[in-house]
Design a protein around this motif. Structure first.
Motif, PDB file in Angstrom:
ATOM      1  N   SER A 391       7.494 -11.064  -5.951  1.00  0.00           N
ATOM      2  CA  SER A 391       6.821 -11.817  -4.886  1.00  0.00           C
ATOM      3  C   SER A 391       5.802 -10.963  -4.145  1.00  0.00           C
ATOM      4  CB  SER A 391       7.856 -12.366  -3.907  1.00  0.00           C
ATOM      5  OG  SER A 391       8.633 -11.323  -3.356  1.00  0.00           O
ATOM      6  N   TRP A 392       6.016  -9.640  -4.126  1.00  0.00           N
ATOM      7  CA  TRP A 392       5.062  -8.749  -3.457  1.00  0.00           C
ATOM      8  C   TRP A 392       3.681  -8.836  -4.094  1.00  0.00           C
ATOM      9  CZ3 TRP A 392       2.707  -5.028  -6.466  1.00  0.00           C
ATOM     10  CH2 TRP A 392       3.304  -4.740  -7.701  1.00  0.00           C
ATOM     11  N   LEU A 393       3.644  -9.087  -5.395  1.00  0.00           N
ATOM     12  CA  LEU A 393       2.375  -9.118  -6.109  1.00  0.00           C
ATOM     13  C   LEU A 393       1.560 -10.359  -5.736  1.00  0.00           C
ATOM     14  CD1 LEU A 393       0.833  -7.435  -8.143  1.00  0.00           C
ATOM     15  CD2 LEU A 393       1.956  -8.692  -9.990  1.00  0.00           C
ATOM     16  N   VAL A 454      -9.683  -3.336   1.945  1.00  0.00           N
ATOM     17  CA  VAL A 454      -9.761  -4.498   1.053  1.00  0.00           C
ATOM     18  C   VAL A 454     -10.172  -4.051  -0.349  1.00  0.00           C
ATOM     19  CG1 VAL A 454     -11.221  -6.477   0.517  1.00  0.00           C
ATOM     20  CG2 VAL A 454     -10.075  -6.362   2.709  1.00  0.00           C
ATOM     21  N   GLU A 455     -11.128  -3.139  -0.427  1.00  0.00           N
ATOM     22  CA  GLU A 455     -11.558  -2.650  -1.739  1.00  0.00           C
ATOM     23  C   GLU A 455     -10.414  -1.900  -2.439  1.00  0.00           C
ATOM     24  OE1 GLU A 455     -14.143  -3.626  -3.085  1.00  0.00           O
ATOM     25  OE2 GLU A 455     -15.314  -4.377  -1.394  1.00  0.00           O
ATOM     26  N   LYS A 456      -9.642  -1.119  -1.689  1.00  0.00           N
ATOM     27  CA  LYS A 456      -8.505  -0.413  -2.277  1.00  0.00           C
ATOM     28  C   LYS A 456      -7.459  -1.397  -2.801  1.00  0.00           C
ATOM     29  CE  LYS A 456      -8.899   3.688   0.687  1.00  0.00           C
ATOM     30  NZ  LYS A 456      -8.237   4.486   1.752  1.00  0.00           N
ATOM     31  N   LEU A 457      -7.193  -2.446  -2.023  1.00  0.00           N
ATOM     32  CA  LEU A 457      -6.203  -3.436  -2.442  1.00  0.00           C
ATOM     33  C   LEU A 457      -6.680  -4.196  -3.675  1.00  0.00           C
ATOM     34  CD1 LEU A 457      -3.502  -4.813  -1.872  1.00  0.00           C
ATOM     35  CD2 LEU A 457      -4.688  -6.367  -0.307  1.00  0.00           C
ATOM     36  N   SER A 458      -7.970  -4.504  -3.715  1.00  0.00           N
ATOM     37  CA  SER A 458      -8.525  -5.203  -4.875  1.00  0.00           C
ATOM     38  C   SER A 458      -8.408  -4.349  -6.129  1.00  0.00           C
ATOM     39  CB  SER A 458      -9.995  -5.558  -4.603  1.00  0.00           C
ATOM     40  OG  SER A 458     -10.561  -6.205  -5.712  1.00  0.00           O
ATOM     41  N   GLU A 459      -8.695  -3.060  -6.003  1.00  0.00           N
ATOM     42  CA  GLU A 459      -8.584  -2.148  -7.138  1.00  0.00           C
ATOM     43  C   GLU A 459      -7.136  -2.034  -7.609  1.00  0.00           C
ATOM     44  OE1 GLU A 459      -9.543   2.546  -8.263  1.00  0.00           O
ATOM     45  OE2 GLU A 459     -10.074   1.733  -6.285  1.00  0.00           O
ATOM     46  N   ASN A 479       2.822   0.917  -2.651  1.00  0.00           N
ATOM     47  CA  ASN A 479       1.426   1.091  -2.243  1.00  0.00           C
ATOM     48  C   ASN A 479       0.796  -0.245  -1.861  1.00  0.00           C
ATOM     49  OD1 ASN A 479       1.514   3.845  -2.683  1.00  0.00           O
ATOM     50  ND2 ASN A 479       0.712   3.706  -4.782  1.00  0.00           N
ATOM     51  N   ALA A 480       1.122  -1.301  -2.619  1.00  0.00           N
ATOM     52  CA  ALA A 480       0.562  -2.619  -2.323  1.00  0.00           C
ATOM     53  C   ALA A 480       1.062  -3.125  -0.976  1.00  0.00           C
ATOM     54  CB  ALA A 480       0.915  -3.605  -3.436  1.00  0.00           C
ATOM     55  N   VAL A 481       2.366  -2.974  -0.731  1.00  0.00           N
ATOM     56  CA  VAL A 481       2.937  -3.420   0.537  1.00  0.00           C
ATOM     57  C   VAL A 481       2.300  -2.666   1.708  1.00  0.00           C
ATOM     58  CG1 VAL A 481       5.053  -3.440   1.923  1.00  0.00           C
ATOM     59  CG2 VAL A 481       5.117  -4.187  -0.458  1.00  0.00           C
ATOM     60  N   VAL A 487      -4.372  -3.439   5.914  1.00  0.00           N
ATOM     61  CA  VAL A 487      -5.552  -4.296   5.962  1.00  0.00           C
ATOM     62  C   VAL A 487      -5.345  -5.475   6.908  1.00  0.00           C
ATOM     63  CG1 VAL A 487      -4.974  -5.827   4.029  1.00  0.00           C
ATOM     64  CG2 VAL A 487      -7.365  -5.305   4.506  1.00  0.00           C
ATOM     65  N   GLU A 488      -4.123  -6.013   6.962  1.00  0.00           N
ATOM     66  CA  GLU A 488      -3.858  -7.107   7.898  1.00  0.00           C
ATOM     67  C   GLU A 488      -3.890  -6.619   9.346  1.00  0.00           C
ATOM     68  OE1 GLU A 488      -0.255  -9.053   6.829  1.00  0.00           O
ATOM     69  OE2 GLU A 488      -1.116  -9.989   5.025  1.00  0.00           O
ATOM     70  N   THR A 489      -3.407  -5.387   9.573  1.00  0.00           N
ATOM     71  CA  THR A 489      -3.450  -4.822  10.918  1.00  0.00           C
ATOM     72  C   THR A 489      -4.889  -4.689  11.405  1.00  0.00           C
ATOM     73  OG1 THR A 489      -1.378  -3.609  10.660  1.00  0.00           O
ATOM     74  CG2 THR A 489      -2.922  -2.789  12.307  1.00  0.00           C
ATOM     75  N   HIS A 490      -5.750  -4.146  10.551  1.00  0.00           N
ATOM     76  CA  HIS A 490      -7.152  -3.988  10.953  1.00  0.00           C
ATOM     77  C   HIS A 490      -7.851  -5.341  11.076  1.00  0.00           C
ATOM     78  CE1 HIS A 490      -7.300   0.348  11.037  1.00  0.00           C
ATOM     79  NE2 HIS A 490      -6.771   0.431   9.830  1.00  0.00           N
ATOM     80  N   CYS A 491      -7.440  -6.305  10.263  1.00  0.00           N
ATOM     81  CA  CYS A 491      -8.024  -7.648  10.371  1.00  0.00           C
ATOM     82  C   CYS A 491      -7.653  -8.269  11.718  1.00  0.00           C
ATOM     83  CB  CYS A 491      -7.522  -8.519   9.225  1.00  0.00           C
ATOM     84  SG  CYS A 491      -8.829  -9.264   8.247  1.00  0.00           S
ATOM     85  N   ARG A 492      -6.396  -8.110  12.115  1.00  0.00           N
ATOM     86  CA  ARG A 492      -5.970  -8.620  13.418  1.00  0.00           C
ATOM     87  C   ARG A 492      -6.768  -7.965  14.544  1.00  0.00           C
ATOM     88  NH1 ARG A 492      -0.595  -8.214  11.133  1.00  0.00           N
ATOM     89  NH2 ARG A 492       0.316 -10.286  10.861  1.00  0.00           N
TER      90      ARG A 492
END
Length: 528
Positions: A391-393, A454-459, A479-481, A487-492
């Motif tokens: 589910s993490w994926l 975001v770029e790191k997560l996409s890669e 690493n994904a988690v 990224v969500e923290t910075h988005c907030r």
């Protein structure tokens, strides 16, 4: 902002314009960000957009746990949803169905405001403002909840004149027997032929409510009476009237919007909450897959860009706004030509970044998305318990798309926010507060942090983890988690900077929908 859970406080002044005699003035619109769970979207049930309190909120600001329940309503279910509200109002006010409909349309089907005004104004005043005139019989006895007009066998509640001699119709000035004259709840009486012609004309003009023919009479004619006359004269017009009554539940309802899908999926989205007094400000997803802004009904989500800015950007992209080409300034002085060139370069700067992230989002949805789905299926068939929970994926992929969209639309916001020629701003409200340049620098710092992660997560999500050893898969998952959390923290924080630091600087009040880590909440199908 001091913490990731700071409150987004939306100061909405719409209520001030709704009622001049309201005691309390405008109502504050508050949206809180969601918790810090790294993958909160995986556990959120469909159809619910949670708005949570924050422990860091000052004690004098009162908020409560609440939720926005989203329903997708097909056309065949509209009558069910509509009848629920009608029956409730009929029971509370002890009135007939057409009176309940008039009252609900007057209050845009907002039962919260209706109940609030009932306490402050009283029933008589509310009915008068909505143009509801009750007959004497309705004032003496309770009105039972009738079935829908399409299935009822009850005779329409028109009144025949009691005079035994002929009466004159004040429309055609002909004399008729009492059996050919009909009076409505207000007591005004006209011949059946004139009533029928009047109803055909009114419904042909698209009126959902038909008022009495008497000059300046505000009374609304009983729907069953209209159906009775139209059914004898023009059955097709009677069906159109029924469709208009159903349509009013969407067109006149601040909590219901048609899905903007093309071709249209035939659904309307209802945002249900017992606390909303104004039109909801949120982003939703229809079961057909189309996501849109509920406030402005734009055919795409655009947060953290306010509705007004997005409308201008969309019009500019379609060529409906001002042309930024400097050709129109050929005969004007050099300064205006230079200004036009500067504006054009500035637009190109923000547009290229917006378009780059928009295209990246498309690739991540259409290419990485199916690949992630296949990997999830393969991991779920793995022998190891630690590996088969994938589910993490899928959660990380949803977070990637949500943050990528927010990043792209943040450039639209920046284009309008940081140019005095495009958007009027006010000086800092307090001495010693951040200047506009400092606020812009803060925003761009958060924007840069979101972009890099975001770029790191996409890669990371582009890697095929299936053939990796188990210990490497566990590392990738961790690493994904972590990346999702970052990224969500910075988005907030970027959202918070926009709402708390930048939007208060605008002359025109604006607000944005709160950040939703897993993307817009999906509406559940309303049972027929």
């Amino acid at each position: 902002m001091d913490s990731d859970d700071d409150l987004y406080y939306y100061d909405d002044e719409e209520e001030e314009a709704m009622e001049d005699d309201d005691d309390g003035g405008g109502a504050a619109w508050q949206d809180e960000v969601e918790g810090d769970d790294p993958l909160p979207s995986m556990e959120r049930p469909p159809g619910v957009l949670e708005r949570l309190d924050s422990d860091s909120i000052e004690s004098d600001v009162f908020t409560s746990w609440s939720s926005l329940v989203l329903w997708a309503i097909k056309k065949e279910s509209l009558s069910v949803a509509q009848q629920q509200d009608l029956s409730m109002v009929m029971g509370v006010f002890n009135i007939k169905q057409h009176h309940a409909r008039a009252l609900l349309i007057h209050y845009r089907w907002n039962t919260f405001r209706l109940n609030d005004h009932l306490e402050r104004k009283g029933q008589d005043r509310m009915l008068m403002e909505a143009g509801v005139v009750l007959s004497r019989e309705n004032n003496k006895m309770a009105a039972p909840s009738p079935p829908p007009a399409s299935t009822t066998k009850k005779q329409p509640s028109r009144k025949k004149t009691k005079k035994k001699k002929e009466a004159s119709c004040n429309v055609c000035f002909e004399d008729f027997s009492p059996h050919s004259m009909s009076a409505m709840d207000c007591g005004h009486s006209f011949c059946d032929a004139c009533w029928t012609g009047y109803f055909v004309s009114a419904i042909g003009g698209g009126n959902k409510q038909v008022r009495c023919m008497e000059f300046k009479c505000p009374a609304i004619v009983d729907e069953e009476v209209v159906q009775h006359f139209l059914g004898r004269k023009d059955p097709a017009m009677a069906e159109r009237f029924q469709d208009l009554l159903l349509q009013s539940y969407v067109d006149d309802n601040s909590a219901v919007k048609w899905c903007p899908s093309v071709p249209h999926c035939g659904r309307a989205i209802r945002v249900a909450s017992g606390e909303l007094e104004v039109e909801p400000l949120c982003e939703v997803e229809c079961p057909c897959g189309v996501s849109f802004c509920f406030r402005c009904a734009a055919a795409t989500t655009h947060s953290p860009c306010p509705c007004a800015m997005w409308e201008r950007w969309d019009a500019k992209g379609r060529g409906e706004a001002e042309n930024t080409s400097c050709n129109r300034f050929k005969e004007e002085e050099k300064k205006k030509v230079d200004d036009a060139k500067r504006q054009l370069r500035r637009y190109e700067h923000y547009y290229k970044r917006f378009e780059s992230h928009r295209l990246s989002c498309t690739v991540e949805r259409e290419k990485i998305g199916p690949a992630v789905a296949r990997r999830v299926e393969e991991l779920e068939s793995h022998d190891s318990i630690l590996i088969k929970d994938a589910s993490w994926l899928s959660g990380a992929h949803r977070s990637l798309l949500a943050c990528r969209r927010a990043l792209a639309q943040s450039y639209v916001f920046a284009y309008y926010m940081f140019d005095a020629e495009e958007t009027a701003t006010v000086p800092p409200p307090e001495k010693g507060s951040l200047s506009m340049a400092q606020r812009q620098s803060l925003f761009e710092d958060y924007q840069e942090q979101v972009e890099g992660n975001v770029e790191k997560l996409s890669e990371l999500l582009g890697k095929d983890v299936i053939d990796m050893p188990d210990e490497d898969i566990v590392k990738v998952r961790q690493n994904a988690v972590n990346l999702v959390r970052v990224v969500e923290t910075h988005c907030r924080k970027m959202y918070g900077c926009i709402q708390d630091e930048l939007l208060p600087m605008l002359v025109e009040p604006m607000s944005i929908a709160s950040f939703q880590p897993g993307g817009p909440s999906k509406a559940a199908e309303l049972p027929a």
